[in-house]
Scaffold this active site. Sequence first.
Site, PDB file in Angstrom:
ATOM      1  N   ASP A  46     103.478  31.119  16.037  1.00 30.55           N
ATOM      2  CA  ASP A  46     102.256  31.825  16.398  1.00 30.55           C
ATOM      3  C   ASP A  46     102.188  33.179  15.684  1.00 30.55           C
ATOM      4  OD1 ASP A  46      99.992  31.802  18.402  1.00 30.55           O
ATOM      5  OD2 ASP A  46     100.951  33.666  19.050  1.00 30.55           O
ATOM      6  N   GLU A  81     101.117  30.042  11.540  1.00 34.47           N
ATOM      7  CA  GLU A  81      99.744  30.523  11.652  1.00 34.47           C
ATOM      8  C   GLU A  81      99.633  31.820  10.858  1.00 34.47           C
ATOM      9  OE1 GLU A  81      96.454  31.815  15.023  1.00 34.47           O
ATOM     10  OE2 GLU A  81      98.537  32.375  15.293  1.00 34.47           O
TER      11      GLU A  81
HETATM   12  C1  NOJ Z   1      97.241  32.741  18.334  1.00 37.77           C
HETATM   13  C2  NOJ Z   1      96.937  31.567  19.202  1.00 37.77           C
HETATM   14  O1  NOJ Z   1      96.436  30.519  18.395  1.00 37.77           O
HETATM   15  C3  NOJ Z   1      95.954  32.023  20.251  1.00 37.77           C
HETATM   16  O2  NOJ Z   1      95.485  30.947  21.005  1.00 37.77           O
HETATM   17  C4  NOJ Z   1      96.613  33.066  21.118  1.00 37.77           C
HETATM   18  O3  NOJ Z   1      95.673  33.603  22.012  1.00 37.77           O
HETATM   19  C5  NOJ Z   1      97.179  34.207  20.281  1.00 37.77           C
HETATM   20  N1  NOJ Z   1      97.900  33.754  19.121  1.00 37.77           N
HETATM   21  C6  NOJ Z   1      98.130  35.033  21.099  1.00 37.77           C
HETATM   22  O4  NOJ Z   1      99.322  34.313  21.303  1.00 37.77           O
END
Ligand code: NOJ
Length: 516
Positions: free
Chosen positions: A205, A244
């Site tokens: 993440d 990500e």
């Molecule tokens: C990215 C995630 O895809 C999202 O859903 C989340 O709210 C944020 N990171 C915080 O973890």
Amino acid sequence: MKLTRTADLWWKNAVVYCLDVETFHDSDGDGHGDFRGLTQKIDHLHNLGVTCVWLMPFFPSPDRDDGYDITDFYGVDPRLGTHGDFVEFVRTARDRGIRVIADLVVNHTSDQHPWFQEARSSKDNPRRDWYVWRDQPPPDAEKGVVFPDKEKSLWELDKKTGQYYLHRFYKHQPDLNVANPEVRDEIARVMGFWMELGLSGFRVDAVPFLLEAPVQDLPDPHDYLCDLRAFLSRRNGEGVLLGEVNLPYTDTMKFFGSADGVGDELNMCFDFIGMQQMYLSLARKDASPLTHALKERPLPPRDCHWATFVRNHDELTLDKLTEPERQEVFAAFGPDPDMQLYGRGLRRRLPSMLDGDLRRIKMVYSLLFALPGTPVLFYGEEVGMTEDLSQEGRLAVRTPMWWDAAREQRHDDDSLLSWIKQLIRAYRDCPELAWGTYELIDTPEPAVLAHRCDIDGGTVIAVHNLGDEEAELDLSSVDGELTDVFTEQPVKPKFTLEPYGCRWLRAWAEGVQVSR
Ligand code: NOJ
């Protein structure tokens, strides 16, 4: 060169399927999904052709960011099941040839996490330095707020100790300090723990934010990512990190790392740029924004891959488009302010954005599987799930899986589900797509994207008409006889592509045998 196509690089032709245990299948009727329910539905995933499941966070959490606010990295949310249920699921998936990865959300914890509770108890608490504190917020504290509807600053005053803590996301998600070696060791322990229980890797993440924290203490934060990847590979030779990273291509490339051109950080990064340009292309019925993105997109290092997607669990972010471009996509696919979110995205799923036009929806998924990159599906896409705007924010796209639609579509050869199954089978059966080189083919038709993928003398050509008018194609310059990948029927090099039509063609050059 031959060693570049060994099966342990499984992620290069994987079909990844992202789901949230909570919304997938409820085995005991208590109103939310659970690991037992997911295990019961494993054959849906297997029949679809999925080879890797990505589990959204399933850890104990106060659930103020749908589980991305974790209070115990080693636990299973009791509403979803137990460690035993988790292991049974992973084991059952493995029996079907499906690997499992999970979200690794270590940029931050919940403010309810015992680590943060300790850290905030006093300035000299041993856990204090696990988070990022300042006496005063920096002058640019408002810059880069991710959820502008709820937050105004990245720094929050902790009244008791009089210092501010960093929170990239909501204020109830304090950022961990990865410059602290204890934190780094703990993150490795978390990864090691879940790998012992059977995970084959992680969707990491918010990677740029994870590395960014107190940069002054980490001269090259990429060294840390490199360490994480080395650790993962020592523990599990085929472990994968899917990151990500929503940045321009040249910046994202740094996250693959590049030891000897092989890549020693993330194995895969999501192609956020290509995804956004695809929506612009769809809105304009003109292939050129997507073509342009594909031309710009750098080749990842040798063992790495782009991960491609149409939708995910967040808003459809359009943050990398220009303001006028974003407004064009909003006008086409989300004109109602209630469909828009954070000024940069749409809280919608594809079928409703395309007004349920099945031809067009099928063409978009064909693109997903034909373009180079590892395709990542979000649950429900295979049955054409739409959003529920009565839900708050991003929850609009995270509603319970449509099992009735899956049942209805299973025996209908023309359904979206049958189409996606066919696409997955063909994608797995055409090594050119996942392993080959690719090239765009020029066509005089502005709405058409045509490309070819080649490996070992084998060639697959895919043509996609993003427009609502017929297009004339001429592939006479391609060597060999053409056959349709799906029907196996011969195809003449000159043909008409119907509105929103698509074809995958194999070019049979004499004497060539492509090994699978
Ligand atoms: C990215 C995630 O895809 C999202 O859903 C989340 O709210 C944020 N990171 C915080 O973890």
